[in-house]
Design an enzyme around this catalytic site. Structure first.
Site, PDB file in Angstrom:
ATOM      1  N   GLY A 138       0.544  -1.375   0.040  1.00  0.00           N
ATOM      2  CA  GLY A 138       0.339   0.073  -0.585  1.00  0.00           C
ATOM      3  C   GLY A 138       0.928   1.181   0.282  1.00  0.00           C
ATOM      4  N   ASP A 159       4.774 -10.051   6.439  1.00  0.00           N
ATOM      5  CA  ASP A 159       4.287 -11.317   6.453  1.00  0.00           C
ATOM      6  C   ASP A 159       4.903 -11.754   5.179  1.00  0.00           C
ATOM      7  OD1 ASP A 159       1.747 -10.551   7.956  1.00  0.00           O
ATOM      8  OD2 ASP A 159       0.949  -9.602   6.683  1.00  0.00           O
TER       9      ASP A 159
END
Length: 528
Positions: A230, A259
């Site tokens: 993002g 992640d």
């Protein structure tokens, strides 16, 4: 031709900037729009890939450079050639090297997609006294953020003599409020020993006009943006606005996600630290489960859409009996379901440890919980707590079985894992990322992220980082290794495996040569 994971239209590269040995004649290339319309050579269009085609299926997905849109810029000798730390290193400067995205192939395979190799160039586009750099961190926390900040500051100062570096406080929103702090090698000397980020962070705030206005007003000409997909989408928009205005300002990204779900690069910084820290929670769950009859330890780790932390922590631990990730669907009831497997393991061993990623089983959870499609400021879906949910479902199931009482302990180390300082391995990795970004910025490259591909640092276009998420492929060998380690069922039917293979084939063929060939565009290319 190998597949091109790029935007819907492509631009053939025009020349390599500076004095790279693979420089290409401007007249040897055609620059085309998606409709096949030829445009002026030397112009790189907005939101388009910069592609260089070579012999035997060679494809270079290049990154933007000042020379693409700002003519007649002066260049200067790289000060590293007089730096005693580097003067003894032979062939230190990178001269047109590229790195293959895939190194496994067959003798008749095309050479495939390559990326420009990171590293210092012989000529730079900035003099040290003219540089005003800034660093901003956005999104969630991750081990290693402070290390990257430190190494950008120290790299600029010690390698290139840059004295003016500012920290933007509070993420992208810090550009609006004009919150900055001066960053010097002395002020950042020991920040790598702390978790979090000394600059603070936030989500959202991608107002490109306000941000670029602030960058211009402050006289900033190098912007280093540390964040996930993002954040890098925002960085891409900021770069396009800077390019549209014709400003001599570098936008360099350092990809960050705990992640490990950023594509193309080998792995994300902080991931090794996160896996190592997850071991503490798994070990605690194991101790609790073996210390009581029919003990079950449930550990929830981060992994909204990708289960890499859960998978690698499970493989590293060897104490885990079942690993559940978002990419691998599972079911609770019936033959072959999770409840049946838990009963089997308890009868065999008398205890069990389950590791579950936060994004796993959300389809099952949404069926039983009134979940709302809410999002955070970065556009991420707000997930229900699958760890609490599955713990309660397991308790409810065995409460119905009077002959098997269980003792379940639930551990959620989510924010403990991401708040720690980075370990030694990640500290080294963060240094490579930071220095690669600095070398690229000084050499006039912009609109790129620095990251390793097959063990070599590269400059990667923004669109390759933001186009999709990196996920565990459950038909791959690594997932098979995990299933062999835990001896858990796959919970998959033959139909599930077939569909996953089809999804993988679609991803590999994504943005294939249809983007170039089916438009009936004729390319001319010559490599000198």
């Amino acid at each position: 031709m190998n597949s091109l994971c790029s935007s819907s239209s492509a631009i053939v590269s025009l020349k390599s900037p500076g004095s790279d040995s693979n420089s290409v004649s401007r007249n040897s290339f055609a620059c085309l729009s998606g409709s096949g319309q030829k445009v002026e050579s030397g112009v790189v269009m907005e939101n388009k890939a910069k592609i260089l085609l070579g012999d035997n299926g060679y494809v270079l997905e290049d990154v933007p450079h000042f020379s693409d849109y700002i003519p007649n810029l002066p260049t200067y000798p790289n000060p590293l050639q007089d730096n005693p730390a580097y003067s003894v290193v032979k062939q230190y400067f990178v001269n047109g090297d590229t790195v293959a995205q895939k190194i496994v192939g067959h003798k008749n395979s095309p050479r495939g997609i390559h990326f420009r190799r990171a590293g210092p160039r012989q000529r730079v586009y900035f003099e040290a006294e003219d540089v005003h750099a800034c660093i901003v961190t956005c999104g969630g926390l991750c081990p290693g953020l402070n290390t990257v900040i430190r190494e950008i500051v120290c790299g600029l100062h010690h390698m290139y003599g840059v004295k003016e570096v500012s920290g933007i406080v509070g993420g992208y929103k810090g550009f609006y409020s004009r919150n900055t702090i001066p960053l010097t090698p002395k002020s950042v000397n020991d920040i790598h020993k702390r978790g979090g980020t000394i600059l603070g962070t936030s989500r959202g705030g991608h107002d490109k006009s306000k941000i670029v206005d602030s960058i211009k007003d402050r006289g900033i000409n190098q912007v280093y943006i540390i964040g996930g997909d993002g954040t890098q989408k925002g960085a891409s928009v900021i770069f396009e606005e800077i390019k549209r205005r014709g400003l001599k300002v570098v936008v360099a990204g350092i990809p960050k996600t705990i992640d490990n779900d950023i594509p193309v690069i080998d792995k994300s910084f902080g991931f090794d630290s996160a896996v190592e820290e997850a071991q503490r929670a798994i070990n605690a769950a194991h101790v609790e489960s073996v210390s009581i009859e029919n003990g079950i330890g449930v550990v929830k780790v981060m992994g909204r859409y990708s289960g890499f932390i859960a998978m690698y922590a499970t493989l590293a631990s060897r104490d885990v009996d079942c690993c559940l990730i978002p990419e691998s669907p599972f079911y609770l009831e019936g033959p072959g379901g999770l409840f049946e497997y838990i009963e089997k393991r308890l009868k065999e061993n008398g205890h069990m440890v389950i590791v579950i990623a936060e994004g796993a089983g959300q389809d099952l959870l949404s069926d039983s919980v009134n979940s709302m499609d809410k999002q955070d400021a970065s556009g991420n879906k707000l997930l229900e707590d699958v760890g609490l949910w599955i713990s309660q479902k397991i308790k409810d199931h065995f409460a119905k079985k009077s002959k098997m009482a269980i003792n379940l302990k639930y551990i959620d180390p989510t924010y403990m894992i991401r708040a720690i300082p980075s370990n030694g391995s990640d500290n080294v990795y963060c240094t490579l990322l930071a220095q690669s970004a600095v070398h690229g910025a000084m050499a006039g490259y912009s609109g790129f992220v620095a990251g390793p591909v097959n063990g070599r640092e590269c400059f990667i276009p923004f669109y390759r980082i933001t186009e999709k998420q990196h996920q565990v492929v459950i038909t791959d060998r690594m997932w098979a290794r995990l299933l062999s380690s835990t001896n858990q069922p796959s919970f998959l039917s033959t139909k599930d495996v077939t569909e996953d293979k089809r999804d993988e084939e679609v991803q590999q063929a994504h943005c294939s040569d249809d983007n170039l060939v089916n438009k009936e565009i004729s390319y001319t290319y010559v490599l000198e």
